[in-house]
Design a protein around this motif. Structure first.
Motif, PDB file in Angstrom:
ATOM      1  N   PHE A   1       0.858  -1.189   0.000  1.00  0.00           N
ATOM      2  CA  PHE A   1       0.000   0.000   0.000  1.00  0.00           C
ATOM      3  C   PHE A   1       0.895   1.241   0.000  1.00  0.00           C
ATOM      4  O   PHE A   1       1.739   1.403   0.880  1.00  0.00           O
ATOM      5  N   VAL A   2       0.713   2.109  -0.993  1.00  0.00           N
ATOM      6  CA  VAL A   2       1.530   3.312  -1.131  1.00  0.00           C
ATOM      7  C   VAL A   2       0.684   4.537  -0.817  1.00  0.00           C
ATOM      8  O   VAL A   2      -0.421   4.694  -1.353  1.00  0.00           O
ATOM      9  N   TYR A   3       1.224   5.409   0.059  1.00  0.00           N
ATOM     10  CA  TYR A   3       0.549   6.664   0.412  1.00  0.00           C
ATOM     11  C   TYR A   3       1.060   7.789  -0.484  1.00  0.00           C
ATOM     12  O   TYR A   3       2.260   8.041  -0.533  1.00  0.00           O
ATOM     13  N   SER A   4       0.150   8.500  -1.177  1.00  0.00           N
ATOM     14  CA  SER A   4       0.580   9.686  -1.939  1.00  0.00           C
ATOM     15  C   SER A   4       0.943  10.819  -0.983  1.00  0.00           C
ATOM     16  O   SER A   4       1.891  11.563  -1.205  1.00  0.00           O
ATOM     17  N   HIS A   5       0.152  10.976   0.065  1.00  0.00           N
ATOM     18  CA  HIS A   5       0.386  11.951   1.138  1.00  0.00           C
ATOM     19  C   HIS A   5      -0.514  11.568   2.307  1.00  0.00           C
ATOM     20  O   HIS A   5      -1.259  10.594   2.210  1.00  0.00           O
ATOM     21  N   HIS A   6      -0.425  12.293   3.413  1.00  0.00           N
ATOM     22  CA  HIS A   6      -1.065  11.806   4.636  1.00  0.00           C
ATOM     23  C   HIS A   6      -2.539  12.168   4.771  1.00  0.00           C
ATOM     24  O   HIS A   6      -3.203  11.696   5.691  1.00  0.00           O
TER      25      HIS A   6
END
Ligand SMILES: [Zn+2]
Length: 326
Positions: free
Chosen positions: A95-100
């Motif tokens: 799972f990759v987060y683009s931003h918080h």
């Protein structure tokens, strides 16, 4: 019926806005309220019409990029639908987060178990600060660059400085001719309030040029119902450049002195009068120019607040804020 002076009201008070250009709209949603489409090869995107997410369906499992709560469980349905059609595993392994921000990753908790969570080191710091159980902090972090390799596919994650948020990253899919950058350009639509609720205005203004410095044909921007093109990014850049030029002109043209004289000892009344006059003068021609070009350009508060943010950034970030007292 009375409305407060701010213009706030009820749903029944919504004015008649300009029609949405058909080019700003995307494909129809299914009866569960989502659309999943192939970007290229095994890279897919999902939308609920307002928010966007993406996933890579590999032979070794699925890599998910963002999980907006508004898409929620439909993201799982989209993954299952595609994995079944492609004959690959529907297990989410990364799972990759683009931003918080919670509006883009507030359903991250739906992908639990053995999933490897990846994000910028600032994303981790901010998620630990926020303590939201819906957004577990990434364990795999990076400062500038990270290459994710799964089943022979490469994804290049890069941080080029703060823009919309301090931790917003560029996600490049070199094998899929695609870039993902969230909350900077809205495909076919104006940014909402205050440069799309951005924290670093110079970084926000520079991010589209950085996006265009990558090779890609498909752009996943995080919002609305379709993918974006290089032309969409260029139109957005022109809109922002027009606001910047207009704000510079208005700052130079509007004389603050009469506002402060009229305000007397209420200095803040003078500030308001002056800055409102600058904002009105700067925003009006941009609203007129882009109505019918970018959807919702005639929702004046969006362009007005973005103009205010850029005008303040011209004073505070770029300077000078005013003449130096002799
Ligand atoms: Zn955001």
């Amino acid at each position: 019926m009375t409305s407060p002076a701010s213009g706030a009201g009820t749903a029944a008070d919504l004015p008649d806005y300009a029609p949405i250009p058909p080019s700003a709209l995307g494909p129809a949603l299914n009866e569960q309220g989502y659309y999943v489409g192939r970007v290229e090869r095994n890279l897919y995107w999902v939308t609920d019409g307002v928010y966007q997410s993406a996933f890579l369906a590999t032979a070794d499992g699925v890599v998910v990029f963002d999980a907006p709560p508004s898409i929620g469980h439909n993201l799982r349905r989209a993954v299952d639908q595609v994995a079944a059609a492609d004959g690959v595993s529907s297990t989410v392994t990364h799972f990759v987060y683009s931003h918080h921000h919670a509006d883009h990753v507030g359903a991250a908790f739906l992908f639990g178990g053995d999933v490897v969570r990846i994000g910028h080191e600032e994303t981790r710091r901010l998620l630990l600060r926020d303590g939201d159980p819906a957004r577990p902090a990434p364990e795999v972090t990076f400062a500038d660059r990270y290459t994710l390799q799964v089943a022979g596919e490469s994804v290049e994650l890069a941080w080029h400085g703060p823009n919309h948020s301090p931790d917003n990253i560029f996600i490049h899919f070199p094998g899929h001719d695609t870039l993902m950058l969230i909350d900077v350009v809205n495909a076919g639509w104006v940014p909402i309030y205050n440069t799309n609720l951005s924290e670093d205005v110079p970084g926000y203004m520079a991010a589209p040029a950085t996006a265009l410095s990558y090779p890609w044909s498909h752009f996943i921007c995080g919002h609305l119902g379709r993918l974006a093109t290089r032309d969409d990014v260029a139109v957005h850049q022109a809109y922002i450049a027009d606001i910047e030029a207009s704000a510079k002109e208005a700052l130079a043209a509007v004389d603050p002195v009469p506002f402060y004289v009229a305000a007397g000892e209420n200095f803040w009344a003078g500030v308001k009068g002056h800055l409102d006059a600058v904002t009105d003068r700067a925003a009006a021609p941009v609203i007129a120019k882009y109505t019918g070009v970018l959807a919702a350009a005639d929702i004046e508060i969006f362009t007005r607040t973005t103009t205010f943010a850029i005008m303040q950034s011209l004073r505070l970030d770029r300077g000078p804020s005013g003449p130096v007292h002799p």
